[in-house]
Design a protein around this motif. Structure first.
Motif, PDB file in Angstrom:
ATOM      1  N   ASN A 309       0.666  -1.224  -0.112  1.00  0.00           N
ATOM      2  CA  ASN A 309       0.156   0.142   0.087  1.00  0.00           C
ATOM      3  C   ASN A 309       0.738   1.345  -0.027  1.00  0.00           C
ATOM      4  O   ASN A 309       0.320   2.146   0.518  1.00  0.00           O
ATOM      5  CB  ASN A 309      -0.919   0.044   1.127  1.00  0.00           C
ATOM      6  N   ARG A 310       1.897   1.154  -0.432  1.00  0.00           N
ATOM      7  CA  ARG A 310       2.997   2.274  -0.469  1.00  0.00           C
ATOM      8  C   ARG A 310       3.281   2.468  -1.986  1.00  0.00           C
ATOM      9  O   ARG A 310       3.499   1.688  -2.684  1.00  0.00           O
ATOM     10  CB  ARG A 310       4.224   2.197   0.275  1.00  0.00           C
ATOM     11  N   VAL A 311       3.107   3.890  -2.356  1.00  0.00           N
ATOM     12  CA  VAL A 311       3.265   4.109  -3.778  1.00  0.00           C
ATOM     13  C   VAL A 311       4.020   5.739  -3.678  1.00  0.00           C
ATOM     14  O   VAL A 311       3.546   6.612  -2.899  1.00  0.00           O
ATOM     15  CB  VAL A 311       1.856   4.194  -4.589  1.00  0.00           C
ATOM     16  N   GLU A 312       4.769   5.815  -4.776  1.00  0.00           N
ATOM     17  CA  GLU A 312       5.532   7.130  -4.861  1.00  0.00           C
ATOM     18  C   GLU A 312       4.760   8.076  -6.096  1.00  0.00           C
ATOM     19  O   GLU A 312       5.074   7.778  -7.180  1.00  0.00           O
ATOM     20  CB  GLU A 312       7.013   6.784  -5.140  1.00  0.00           C
ATOM     21  N   LEU A 313       4.106   8.851  -5.382  1.00  0.00           N
ATOM     22  CA  LEU A 313       3.383   9.909  -6.322  1.00  0.00           C
ATOM     23  C   LEU A 313       3.531  11.232  -6.248  1.00  0.00           C
ATOM     24  O   LEU A 313       3.111  11.453  -4.926  1.00  0.00           O
ATOM     25  CB  LEU A 313       1.966   9.547  -6.585  1.00  0.00           C
ATOM     26  N   TYR A 314       3.684  12.094  -7.097  1.00  0.00           N
ATOM     27  CA  TYR A 314       3.909  13.478  -6.923  1.00  0.00           C
ATOM     28  C   TYR A 314       2.332  14.097  -6.559  1.00  0.00           C
ATOM     29  O   TYR A 314       1.574  13.665  -7.390  1.00  0.00           O
ATOM     30  CB  TYR A 314       4.324  14.278  -8.118  1.00  0.00           C
ATOM     31  N   LYS A 315       1.966  14.640  -5.303  1.00  0.00           N
ATOM     32  CA  LYS A 315       0.782  15.011  -5.167  1.00  0.00           C
ATOM     33  C   LYS A 315       0.064  13.829  -4.975  1.00  0.00           C
ATOM     34  O   LYS A 315      -1.467  14.160  -4.998  1.00  0.00           O
ATOM     35  CB  LYS A 315       0.298  16.194  -5.902  1.00  0.00           C
TER      36      LYS A 315
END
Length: 498
Positions: A309-315
């Motif tokens: 459930n971890r994701v790298e997304l801008y904003k």
């Protein structure tokens, strides 16, 4: 000139406003919905489908109607302030009909994969493969200028491992790991609680004095019922976890129909053993309320990768390393507030980026923002799978509004109408607030804000009461008082720092 075509994946709360925002920006939306209906998880069914979330038959929304509506379409005045899920679905249907959205939706159509077009680095285009879920026809592949992923984060149920769980012979399962602070929907004077706390002075207090804000909030909720007395008080502060909103729990606890137990150690064939050594046997039903795991199986992991459930997304929207920002993830957030207006604001930003009228910052700034958000989230919230996409409604809406160009200009508002500007600053941060200026400005936004109390009051006024009820609550005065308190405390801290 042919308008750009945008693929919208999903026709739920986020997908509907994505279609609307595409139309507002002169883009052509093509929506793919794998079911036969709109509404996503808000479409209740007695026969839920595996991998597709659905509200319970009894579900009532936790945010009031004035704080959960789309910014250019108020919920009907006669609807209750906290709506049953069937009325939420009705609102979505009204929204769709009012703006003519349904003709852009391809029902019973499943997206198989979304990948970069061969010339993506130059065009930013995407190749999408899809097929009908009932026709049995072969898949079709098309190219789109942009993609809005509106599948949300309630899909695959998360089932943790417990010793003995597979051998347990009850019907349904429940597990809770820690206590919880419990908020109720109805605040002081009977006002919906999010209209009291969802104000800019409150945001100022929380950001400047987090400890004092937490203690005051804990004092407030404990006045309703003492969480320690009821064995519910957690070790963490109130804003360090997504709070529970439940009006019935204290009544159930005090009447003995619910008993609070410690974390589960293991299951037996007919019962449960808890970590404190106690056990319960002959249990008829245990509900496993452990949330969902989200992901995007139609996207390559190098585009959007999700792990635990971890994701790298801008904003919480944009894959940071894409050469062209023509794909955005919409509604993959866990807000302290309603999802609907936040998804709408995300779509207002995303459609302008796809159109080319708004530019995102350089790569370095994007990654700095991603890391800062991760650090702030880790500092504020207890470690949990559910706290990886957490946002504060007001702060996050303002972040996006700055990029869109629609954050309220209070100086300009004050020059035009001083009294109204104070109402906007000290009052609840309604979604309509972000239609007062900038791109997407709505000439009716001011009137929508001025008439909110009438829509709040209407479903409650079911019999004549004469002139005993004032036309408006005294919340403006209360907010002003709390802002003055915060200002005085801030000045004291400044003096003490010397």
């Amino acid at each position: 000139m042919t308008s750009k075509r945008v693929a919208v994946i999903g026709a739920g709360a986020s997908g509907l406003t994505a279609i609307k925002c595409c139309l507002d920006e002169g883009l052509t939306p093509v929506c793919f919905e794998r079911t036969s209906h709109i509404g996503g998880l808000w479409h209740y069914t007695d026969n839920p489908i595996e991998g597709q979330a659905c509200v319970m038959k009894s579900t009532v929304i936790n945010t009031s109607k004035e704080m959960m509506c789309y910014s250019d379409f108020p919920i009907p005045a006669h609807y209750p302030n906290f709506m049953h899920n069937s009325q939420v679905l009705e609102y979505f249907q009204q929204y769709s009909e009012n703006f003519g959205l349904e003709k852009y939706i391809n029902y019973e159509t499943e997206v198989l994969h979304v990948k970069k077009a061969d010339d993506f680095s130059q065009t930013g285009q995407w190749s999408i493969s899809y097929r009908g879920t009932t026709s049995g026809a072969d898949s079709v592949e098309e190219t789109f200028d942009g993609v809005l992923v509106c599948t949300g984060h309630h899909a695959e149920k998360y089932v943790p491992e417990f010793p003995g769980l597979k051998d347990y012979q009850g019907k349904v399962y429940l597990s809770t790991r820690r206590g919880s602070w419990v908020l109720n929907r109805v605040g002081s004077n009977g006002i919906p609680i999010d209209l009291i706390f969802g104000r800019r002075p409150t945001l100022y207090l929380k950001s400047q004095f987090p400890f004092l804000s937490s203690k005051f909030s804990e004092f407030t909720v404990n006045r309703r019922f003492n969480h320690e007395l009821y064995s519910l008080r957690p070790k963490h502060q109130i804003w360090s976890q997504h709070p529970m909103v439940n009006d019935d729990l204290p009544n159930r606890l005090i009447t003995g129909s619910i008993k609070v137990k410690d974390d589960v150690k293991r299951f037996t064939q007919q019962g449960v053993e808890f970590v404190d050594g106690t056990r319960e046997d002959n249990i008829d039903a245990v509900i496993l309320a452990t949330g969902y795991s989200f992901g995007f199986p139609f996207l390559a992991k190098e585009v959007v990768g999700v792990k635990e459930n971890r994701v790298e997304l801008y904003k919480l929207m944009y894959p940071p390393d894409l050469e062209k920002h023509t794909l955005a993830v919409i509604g993959c957030i866990q807000p302290l507030g309603a999802v609907m207006p936040i998804s709408e604001m995300q779509c207002r930003l995303a459609t302008r980026v796809i159109k080319g009228t708004t530019q995102l910052p350089p790569w370095g700034e994007i990654w700095s923002d991603v890391r800062l958000r991760e650090a702030e989230m880790a500092q504020q919230y207890v470690t949990s799978r559910r706290h990886t996409i957490q946002v504060e409604y007001m702060g996050y809406m303002d972040e996006l509004a700055v990029l869109v160009g629609c954050k309220p200009d209070f100086a300009a508002l004050f020059k035009q109408d001083p009294l109204f500007s104070l109402k906007v600053w000290f009052g609840p941060v309604y979604p309509y607030t972000y239609r007062l200026c900038g791109p997407g400005q709505n000439k009716d936004a001011k009137q929508m804000i001025l008439t909110t109390w009438e829509r709040i009051k209407e479903p409650l006024q079911t019999r004549p009461m004469g002139d005993t009820l004032s036309s408006k609550p005294s919340q403006l005065k209360q907010s002003f008082v709390w802002f003055l308190v915060a200002f005085v405390v801030y000045k004291i801290f400044q003096l003490l720092s010397f």
